[in-house]
Design a protein around this motif. Structure first.
Motif, PDB file in Angstrom:
ATOM      1  N   PRO A 145     -55.802 -85.987 -92.866  1.00  0.00           N
ATOM      2  CA  PRO A 145     -56.715 -86.492 -91.819  1.00  0.00           C
ATOM      3  C   PRO A 145     -56.111 -87.555 -90.906  1.00  0.00           C
ATOM      4  CG  PRO A 145     -57.257 -87.492 -93.918  1.00  0.00           C
ATOM      5  CD  PRO A 145     -56.157 -86.511 -94.209  1.00  0.00           C
ATOM      6  N   ALA A 146     -54.904 -88.033 -91.208  1.00  0.00           N
ATOM      7  CA  ALA A 146     -54.133 -88.982 -90.389  1.00  0.00           C
ATOM      8  C   ALA A 146     -54.487 -90.432 -90.706  1.00  0.00           C
ATOM      9  CB  ALA A 146     -54.303 -88.713 -88.905  1.00  0.00           C
ATOM     10  N   ALA A 147     -53.422 -91.228 -90.856  1.00  0.00           N
ATOM     11  CA  ALA A 147     -53.588 -92.669 -91.037  1.00  0.00           C
ATOM     12  C   ALA A 147     -54.028 -93.285 -89.715  1.00  0.00           C
ATOM     13  CB  ALA A 147     -52.269 -93.289 -91.499  1.00  0.00           C
ATOM     14  N   TRP A 148     -54.813 -94.365 -89.797  1.00  0.00           N
ATOM     15  CA  TRP A 148     -55.288 -94.990 -88.566  1.00  0.00           C
ATOM     16  C   TRP A 148     -55.316 -96.504 -88.679  1.00  0.00           C
ATOM     17  CZ3 TRP A 148     -59.773 -97.982 -88.546  1.00  0.00           C
ATOM     18  CH2 TRP A 148     -60.610 -97.855 -89.673  1.00  0.00           C
ATOM     19  N   SER A 149     -55.404 -97.136 -87.512  1.00  0.00           N
ATOM     20  CA  SER A 149     -55.492 -98.589 -87.446  1.00  0.00           C
ATOM     21  C   SER A 149     -56.224 -98.960 -86.162  1.00  0.00           C
ATOM     22  CB  SER A 149     -54.085 -99.202 -87.441  1.00  0.00           C
ATOM     23  OG  SER A 149     -54.152-100.612 -87.362  1.00  0.00           O
ATOM     24  N   GLU A 150     -56.730-100.166 -86.104  1.00  0.00           N
ATOM     25  CA  GLU A 150     -57.319-100.669 -84.861  1.00  0.00           C
ATOM     26  C   GLU A 150     -56.240-101.382 -84.055  1.00  0.00           C
ATOM     27  OE1 GLU A 150     -60.664-103.146 -85.717  1.00  0.00           O
ATOM     28  OE2 GLU A 150     -62.072-101.478 -85.561  1.00  0.00           O
ATOM     29  N   LEU A 151     -56.056-100.967 -82.819  1.00  0.00           N
ATOM     30  CA  LEU A 151     -55.156-101.648 -81.890  1.00  0.00           C
ATOM     31  C   LEU A 151     -56.005-102.632 -81.088  1.00  0.00           C
ATOM     32  CD1 LEU A 151     -52.357-101.888 -80.513  1.00  0.00           C
ATOM     33  CD2 LEU A 151     -53.131-100.101 -78.924  1.00  0.00           C
ATOM     34  N   VAL A 152     -55.696-103.903 -81.204  1.00  0.00           N
ATOM     35  CA  VAL A 152     -56.527-104.951 -80.602  1.00  0.00           C
ATOM     36  C   VAL A 152     -55.762-105.620 -79.470  1.00  0.00           C
ATOM     37  CG1 VAL A 152     -57.871-107.036 -81.024  1.00  0.00           C
ATOM     38  CG2 VAL A 152     -57.624-105.327 -82.839  1.00  0.00           C
ATOM     39  N   ALA A 158     -60.822-103.604 -79.091  1.00  0.00           N
ATOM     40  CA  ALA A 158     -60.192-102.785 -80.135  1.00  0.00           C
ATOM     41  C   ALA A 158     -60.379-101.301 -79.861  1.00  0.00           C
ATOM     42  CB  ALA A 158     -60.776-103.136 -81.503  1.00  0.00           C
ATOM     43  N   VAL A 159     -59.340-100.522 -80.159  1.00  0.00           N
ATOM     44  CA  VAL A 159     -59.409 -99.070 -80.060  1.00  0.00           C
ATOM     45  C   VAL A 159     -58.748 -98.486 -81.310  1.00  0.00           C
ATOM     46  CG1 VAL A 159     -57.248 -98.943 -78.759  1.00  0.00           C
ATOM     47  CG2 VAL A 159     -58.879 -97.056 -78.622  1.00  0.00           C
ATOM     48  N   VAL A 160     -59.340 -97.427 -81.843  1.00  0.00           N
ATOM     49  CA  VAL A 160     -58.780 -96.799 -83.036  1.00  0.00           C
ATOM     50  C   VAL A 160     -57.599 -95.917 -82.644  1.00  0.00           C
ATOM     51  CG1 VAL A 160     -59.212 -95.145 -84.890  1.00  0.00           C
ATOM     52  CG2 VAL A 160     -60.932 -96.862 -84.330  1.00  0.00           C
ATOM     53  N   MET A 161     -56.504 -96.064 -83.349  1.00  0.00           N
ATOM     54  CA  MET A 161     -55.307 -95.301 -83.061  1.00  0.00           C
ATOM     55  C   MET A 161     -54.849 -94.581 -84.329  1.00  0.00           C
ATOM     56  SD  MET A 161     -51.707 -96.736 -81.516  1.00  0.00           S
ATOM     57  CE  MET A 161     -52.319 -96.821 -79.831  1.00  0.00           C
ATOM     58  N   LYS A 162     -54.683 -93.251 -84.240  1.00  0.00           N
ATOM     59  CA  LYS A 162     -54.132 -92.487 -85.352  1.00  0.00           C
ATOM     60  C   LYS A 162     -52.612 -92.466 -85.239  1.00  0.00           C
ATOM     61  CE  LYS A 162     -58.017 -89.330 -86.147  1.00  0.00           C
ATOM     62  NZ  LYS A 162     -58.443 -87.902 -86.185  1.00  0.00           N
TER      63      LYS A 162
END
Length: 295
Positions: free
Chosen positions: A212-219, A225-229
């Motif tokens: 399903p892909a690792a993700w993080s919030e780019l702030v 903030a935007v979610v980035m896979k």
């Protein structure tokens, strides 16, 4: 008994399960029925999507059942009517006893790990996340195991037909190191912990790629903030004094994220509603500068 006389019922759903079914059919075995998950809507248009196993079964004109509940009396009766000698399970569901105990030769399951290690729903992902392989991501391991698993299923059925099977209880199998579980993966499971070492973050990303892909919030520096896979990365062991999660970029070709013992270089990623891109491709249309953080 000849292989054409051995009545087999096959249970599976995703593409991983298609290969073993294909090898059975092309190997001349008598697959009298296929069981897969019910159809479900997918995508923005919520169009009904068939499972890969159903698609293959339809192409081969194989009888098909798609039960909502495996204890449903109508399903159990329909299954009995197939009069299976053997049932094979690949990437399906936990079976109730009334189902797995039905055939005279029993039921066996193909599991994508060296049991008893990684008992659970996501053995491939967790093996890679835990760094058990030197190279490759889940996509690579998945495809290799899919082919190997198909061959193993065929060899197992041959052995059952020839009465040369030698079963081994899991508790009698040798275990190296502690047992590791492989629980089902959820969205929160996939969030990257940038406080982890380089190797652990790298393995985590490849263990969840492509799905399903690792993700993080780019702030942003302004706090947006935007979610980035993140799908691909590289390890960089380099001393620094930056706070964990600090983004280092030239705004053109590279994105590096600070972790305690170095950096994780992001090679391919995806923003919400956008397609997966290489880092340099994304930076052509997305302005990124120092001051951003990954949370």
């Amino acid at each position: 008994m000849k292989k054409e006389d051995l009545r087999i019922v096959y249970m599976g759903t995703p593409d991983f399960a298609v290969e073993a079914l294909r090898q059975l059919v092309e190997g001349g075995y008598n697959v009298v029925g296929v069981i897969t998950m019910p159809d479900k809507p997918a995508g923005r248009g919520h169009k009904i999507q068939y499972s890969p196993v159903k698609q293959y079964a339809l192409e081969q004109n194989l009888p098909l059942l798609q039960p909502e509940k495996l204890k449903d009396e109508a399903f159990v009766q329909a299954l009995r009517e197939w009069k299976a000698d053997l049932q094979i399970v690949v990437a399906f569901r936990m079976l109730p006893e009334v189902v797995w105990n039905m055939p005279r030769l029993g039921t066996f399951n193909l599991h994508a790990s060296l049991l008893p290690q990684y008992r659970g729903a996501a053995p491939i992902n967790w093996a890679v996340i835990n760094g058990d392989t030197e190279t490759g991501n889940v996509e690579v391991v998945h495809d290799k195991l899919m082919v190997l698993g198909g061959k193993l299923v065929l060899e197992t059925v041959d052995a059952i037909l020839n009465d040369t099977v030698k079963p081994i209880a899991q508790e009698d199998m040798a275990v190296v190191g502690e047992l590791r579980p492989a629980p089902k993966i959820f969205k929160e499971t996939c969030r990257i912990d940038w406080n982890s070492p380089v190797k652990k973050v790298y393995d985590f990303i490849r263990g969840l790629s492509p799905y399903p892909a690792a993700w993080s919030e780019l702030v942003s520096p302004e706090g947006e903030a935007v979610v980035m896979k993140i799908f691909e990365s590289e390890k960089i062991y380099e001393a620094h004094q930056l706070a964990v999660g600090t983004v280092v970029t030239d705004g053109k070709k590279y994105i590096k994220v600070a972790v305690p013992d170095g950096f994780v270089s992001v090679l391919s990623l995806q923003l919400p509603g956008k397609k997966r891109l290489k880092t340099d491709e994304l930076l052509r249309g997305f302005r990124l500068s120092d001051g951003y953080k990954m949370n």
